[in-house]
Design a protein around this motif. Structure first.
Motif, PDB file in Angstrom:
ATOM      1  N   VAL A 171       0.935  -1.218  -0.043  1.00 39.30           N
ATOM      2  CA  VAL A 171       0.026   0.054  -0.050  1.00 39.30           C
ATOM      3  C   VAL A 171       0.932   0.982  -0.151  1.00 39.30           C
ATOM      4  CG1 VAL A 171      -1.945  -1.095   1.353  1.00 39.30           C
ATOM      5  CG2 VAL A 171      -0.159  -0.073   2.549  1.00 39.30           C
ATOM      6  N   CYS A 172       0.239   2.407  -0.334  1.00 41.37           N
ATOM      7  CA  CYS A 172       0.904   3.716  -0.220  1.00 41.37           C
ATOM      8  C   CYS A 172       0.826   4.328   1.188  1.00 41.37           C
ATOM      9  CB  CYS A 172       0.529   4.551  -1.415  1.00 41.37           C
ATOM     10  SG  CYS A 172       1.069   6.309  -1.365  1.00 41.37           S
ATOM     11  N   LEU A 173       1.909   4.907   1.770  1.00 42.90           N
ATOM     12  CA  LEU A 173       1.791   5.564   2.982  1.00 42.90           C
ATOM     13  C   LEU A 173       2.334   6.905   2.859  1.00 42.90           C
ATOM     14  CD1 LEU A 173       1.319   5.413   6.208  1.00 42.90           C
ATOM     15  CD2 LEU A 173       3.850   4.746   6.328  1.00 42.90           C
ATOM     16  N   CYS A 174       1.517   7.981   3.206  1.00 40.74           N
ATOM     17  CA  CYS A 174       2.101   9.235   3.104  1.00 40.74           C
ATOM     18  C   CYS A 174       1.497  10.195   4.154  1.00 40.74           C
ATOM     19  CB  CYS A 174       1.501   9.854   1.663  1.00 40.74           C
ATOM     20  SG  CYS A 174      -0.145   9.963   1.696  1.00 40.74           S
ATOM     21  N   ARG A 175       1.707  11.355   4.234  1.00 40.07           N
ATOM     22  CA  ARG A 175       1.048  12.407   5.214  1.00 40.07           C
ATOM     23  C   ARG A 175      -0.557  12.503   4.827  1.00 40.07           C
ATOM     24  NH1 ARG A 175       0.468  17.375   3.397  1.00 40.07           N
ATOM     25  NH2 ARG A 175       1.489  18.040   1.570  1.00 40.07           N
ATOM     26  N   LYS A 176      -1.183  12.957   6.013  1.00 38.09           N
ATOM     27  CA  LYS A 176      -2.551  13.369   5.770  1.00 38.09           C
ATOM     28  C   LYS A 176      -2.517  14.787   5.325  1.00 38.09           C
ATOM     29  CE  LYS A 176      -4.985  10.848   9.385  1.00 38.09           C
ATOM     30  NZ  LYS A 176      -5.625  10.732  10.556  1.00 38.09           N
ATOM     31  N   GLY A 177      -3.413  14.851   4.192  1.00 39.71           N
ATOM     32  CA  GLY A 177      -3.249  16.274   3.552  1.00 39.71           C
ATOM     33  C   GLY A 177      -2.305  16.167   2.292  1.00 39.71           C
ATOM     34  N   HIS A 178      -1.761  15.008   2.059  1.00 37.15           N
ATOM     35  CA  HIS A 178      -0.886  14.828   0.742  1.00 37.15           C
ATOM     36  C   HIS A 178      -1.698  15.195  -0.176  1.00 37.15           C
ATOM     37  CE1 HIS A 178       1.899  13.345  -1.976  1.00 37.15           C
ATOM     38  NE2 HIS A 178       3.040  13.219  -0.970  1.00 37.15           N
ATOM     39  N   PRO A 179      -1.159  15.839  -1.553  1.00 35.36           N
ATOM     40  CA  PRO A 179      -1.917  15.833  -2.705  1.00 35.36           C
ATOM     41  C   PRO A 179      -2.342  14.753  -3.532  1.00 35.36           C
ATOM     42  CG  PRO A 179      -0.031  17.596  -2.492  1.00 35.36           C
ATOM     43  CD  PRO A 179       0.144  16.528  -1.529  1.00 35.36           C
ATOM     44  N   ILE A 180      -1.784  13.616  -2.993  1.00 37.79           N
ATOM     45  CA  ILE A 180      -1.984  12.399  -3.977  1.00 37.79           C
ATOM     46  C   ILE A 180      -3.420  11.841  -3.315  1.00 37.79           C
ATOM     47  CG2 ILE A 180      -0.819  10.731  -2.101  1.00 37.79           C
ATOM     48  CD1 ILE A 180       0.535   9.307  -4.621  1.00 37.79           C
ATOM     49  N   LEU A 181      -3.780  12.055  -2.097  1.00 37.88           N
ATOM     50  CA  LEU A 181      -5.067  11.703  -1.251  1.00 37.88           C
ATOM     51  C   LEU A 181      -6.298  12.214  -2.163  1.00 37.88           C
ATOM     52  CD1 LEU A 181      -4.093  11.715   2.115  1.00 37.88           C
ATOM     53  CD2 LEU A 181      -3.921   9.705   0.783  1.00 37.88           C
ATOM     54  N   ARG A 182      -6.089  13.180  -3.272  1.00 39.42           N
ATOM     55  CA  ARG A 182      -7.333  13.664  -3.867  1.00 39.42           C
ATOM     56  C   ARG A 182      -7.846  12.575  -4.688  1.00 39.42           C
ATOM     57  NH1 ARG A 182      -3.806  18.796  -5.651  1.00 39.42           N
ATOM     58  NH2 ARG A 182      -3.800  19.987  -3.612  1.00 39.42           N
ATOM     59  N   SER A 183      -7.197  11.548  -5.059  1.00 39.43           N
ATOM     60  CA  SER A 183      -7.825  10.463  -5.740  1.00 39.43           C
ATOM     61  C   SER A 183      -8.709   9.638  -4.890  1.00 39.43           C
ATOM     62  CB  SER A 183      -6.546   9.401  -6.354  1.00 39.43           C
ATOM     63  OG  SER A 183      -5.703  10.123  -7.013  1.00 39.43           O
ATOM     64  N   LYS A 184      -9.770   9.283  -5.559  1.00 41.57           N
ATOM     65  CA  LYS A 184     -10.608   8.480  -4.970  1.00 41.57           C
ATOM     66  C   LYS A 184     -10.411   6.982  -5.175  1.00 41.57           C
ATOM     67  CE  LYS A 184     -14.827  11.690  -5.107  1.00 41.57           C
ATOM     68  NZ  LYS A 184     -16.038  11.772  -5.465  1.00 41.57           N
ATOM     69  N   LEU A 193       4.065   7.522  -8.972  1.00 40.53           N
ATOM     70  CA  LEU A 193       5.506   7.728  -9.606  1.00 40.53           C
ATOM     71  C   LEU A 193       5.954   9.272  -9.611  1.00 40.53           C
ATOM     72  CD1 LEU A 193       5.578   5.045 -12.338  1.00 40.53           C
ATOM     73  CD2 LEU A 193       5.933   4.746 -10.032  1.00 40.53           C
ATOM     74  N   ALA A 194       4.838  10.032  -9.743  1.00 37.59           N
ATOM     75  CA  ALA A 194       5.486  11.360  -9.797  1.00 37.59           C
ATOM     76  C   ALA A 194       6.277  12.014  -8.543  1.00 37.59           C
ATOM     77  CB  ALA A 194       4.444  12.230 -10.386  1.00 37.59           C
ATOM     78  N   TYR A 195       5.683  11.514  -7.515  1.00 36.19           N
ATOM     79  CA  TYR A 195       6.351  12.173  -6.097  1.00 36.19           C
ATOM     80  C   TYR A 195       7.544  11.201  -5.642  1.00 36.19           C
ATOM     81  CZ  TYR A 195       1.933  14.784  -5.713  1.00 36.19           C
ATOM     82  OH  TYR A 195       0.917  15.604  -5.735  1.00 36.19           O
ATOM     83  N   PRO A 196       8.353  12.021  -4.675  1.00 35.96           N
ATOM     84  CA  PRO A 196       9.396  11.415  -4.433  1.00 35.96           C
ATOM     85  C   PRO A 196       9.143  10.300  -3.436  1.00 35.96           C
ATOM     86  CG  PRO A 196       9.176  13.444  -3.143  1.00 35.96           C
ATOM     87  CD  PRO A 196       8.334  13.354  -4.341  1.00 35.96           C
ATOM     88  N   HIS A 197      10.259   9.028  -3.461  1.00 35.78           N
ATOM     89  CA  HIS A 197       9.821   7.971  -2.724  1.00 35.78           C
ATOM     90  C   HIS A 197      10.839   7.702  -1.597  1.00 35.78           C
ATOM     91  CE1 HIS A 197       6.369   5.542  -4.883  1.00 35.78           C
ATOM     92  NE2 HIS A 197       6.748   6.558  -5.477  1.00 35.78           N
ATOM     93  N   SER A 240       6.911  16.083   4.726  1.00 38.26           N
ATOM     94  CA  SER A 240       7.392  16.218   3.357  1.00 38.26           C
ATOM     95  C   SER A 240       6.408  15.617   2.434  1.00 38.26           C
ATOM     96  CB  SER A 240       8.596  15.700   3.157  1.00 38.26           C
ATOM     97  OG  SER A 240       8.555  14.047   2.832  1.00 38.26           O
ATOM     98  N   ASP A 241       6.594  15.775   1.219  1.00 36.42           N
ATOM     99  CA  ASP A 241       5.614  15.130  -0.020  1.00 36.42           C
ATOM    100  C   ASP A 241       6.047  13.964  -0.405  1.00 36.42           C
ATOM    101  OD1 ASP A 241       3.766  17.011   0.134  1.00 36.42           O
ATOM    102  OD2 ASP A 241       4.349  18.075  -1.441  1.00 36.42           O
ATOM    103  N   GLN A 242       7.121  13.294   0.438  1.00 34.36           N
ATOM    104  CA  GLN A 242       7.532  11.980   0.153  1.00 34.36           C
ATOM    105  C   GLN A 242       6.484  10.996   0.309  1.00 34.36           C
ATOM    106  OE1 GLN A 242      11.911  10.891   0.629  1.00 34.36           O
ATOM    107  NE2 GLN A 242      11.422  12.364   2.494  1.00 34.36           N
ATOM    108  N   VAL A 243       6.516   9.850  -0.489  1.00 28.56           N
ATOM    109  CA  VAL A 243       5.600   8.721  -0.266  1.00 28.56           C
ATOM    110  C   VAL A 243       6.485   7.388  -0.035  1.00 28.56           C
ATOM    111  CG1 VAL A 243       3.633   9.582  -1.463  1.00 28.56           C
ATOM    112  CG2 VAL A 243       5.294   8.219  -2.620  1.00 28.56           C
TER     113      VAL A 243
END
Length: 303
Positions: A171-184, A193-197, A240-243
């Motif tokens: 699964v993907c783990l990131c901060r709450k409020g991360h732009p990637i979470l806009r996807s449903k 793949l666009a965000y740094p890992h 950060s915006d890392q995932v």
């Protein structure tokens, strides 16, 4: 003398001392009266003493037999203990020492509750957790540096045995409020793949299992940070915006305890199987078997 002496005669002698009867000795040992008489004859010849004389009340031991009796009884009892297979352990007193090899991702979600449980019911048992991944774990098992391993393994040498512990998805783990979470639903693949890992690999390096999966489908990710353990993961992701792409149990633990978010990833990836692996020479060891059972229960409870 030991080269020619039949050690079974000591069992006959010990039983004769207890029963003072050839007949009752034969009944206890499942032998005929004549077989016991023959054994007594051989004992007398080997030890150069009558050992027993017949009286109205039964067989009476000679002084030589009386002197031998305590030592022979000890030999018989020790032999019985050696041959008896113990199937239970006393958890209150057992002081076995085990070293377990496992990837760091399992330390908090699996081994933290596991160790708390074991220490509560087996307070004298000593447990060491050593961070190790697949090839390292197999090498450490073969050398005897660890007693069992938990993780994801490929081929095992013939000396190793395994049992399935649990399976889990990536699964993907990131901060709450991360732009990637806009996807449903699942994270959009291109966004993933666009965000740094952030990558965690106990053996070092900047590639993990997910990179091998991406490579097979002709893609790659940009790794900004590579770590050898998970200590800094929640702090780096939260700021950060890392995932990160991690197994679900690890991601769920950090999401619950560090205010992070978990989302499924948009790939049809078979769940990763985790196995308990040990050297076959420990299969029937009571304490080792008990420990394997407790790890299995801990994995089931957490899945």
């Amino acid at each position: 003398m030991l080269k020619t002496f039949d050690m079974n005669l000591l069992l006959v002698f010990n039983t004769l001392m207890e029963e003072r009867s050839v007949t009752r000795t034969g009944e206890r040992l499942g032998r005929t009266q004549s077989a016991i008489s023959n054994s007594l004859k051989r004992l007398r010849e080997a030890l150069g003493d009558p050992l027993f004389v017949r009286e109205a009340s039964g067989l009476m031991p000679t002084p030589r037999a009386e002197a031998l009796a305590p030592e022979v009884e000890q030999i018989v009892r020790q032999t019985e203990r050696c041959l008896r297979q113990d199937t239970e352990i006393d958890l209150a007193t057992n002081d076995a020492h085990f070293v377990i090899g496992a990837p760091d991702r399992l330390s908090l979600p699996v081994f933290l509750p596991f160790m708390r449980y074991v220490h509560a019911i087996a307070p004298h048992m000593r447990l060491d957790l050593r961070t190790s991944d697949r090839d390292i774990s197999i090498r450490l098992l073969a050398s005897g540096e660890i007693d069992l391993a938990l993780g994801w393994f490929d081929d095992l040498p013939p000396s190793m045995l395994r049992s399935i512990a649990f399976s889990e998805a990536l699964v993907c783990l990131c901060r709450k409020g991360h732009p990637i979470l806009r996807s449903k639903g699942a994270v959009d693949f291109q966004s993933l793949l666009a965000y740094p890992h952030l990558v965690v690999r106990s053996g070092g390096g900047r590639h993990a299992a997910f990179d091998a999966i991406l490579s097979r489908i002709g893609h790659a990710r940009r790794v900004q940070t590579a770590l050898t353990n998970f200590t800094l993961v929640p702090h780096l992701l939260r700021d950060s915006d890392q995932v990160g792409v991690f197994t679900k149990r690890t991601a769920d633990y950090f999401a619950a305890n560090y205010d992070l978010a978990v989302m499924p990833i948009p790939l049809e990836i078979a769940p990763i199987s985790h196995e308990i692996v040990w050297h076959r020479r420990f299969t029937n060891d009571p304490a080792h078997r008990w420990l394997r059972e407790q790890i299995q229960k801990a994995c089931t409870a957490e899945s």
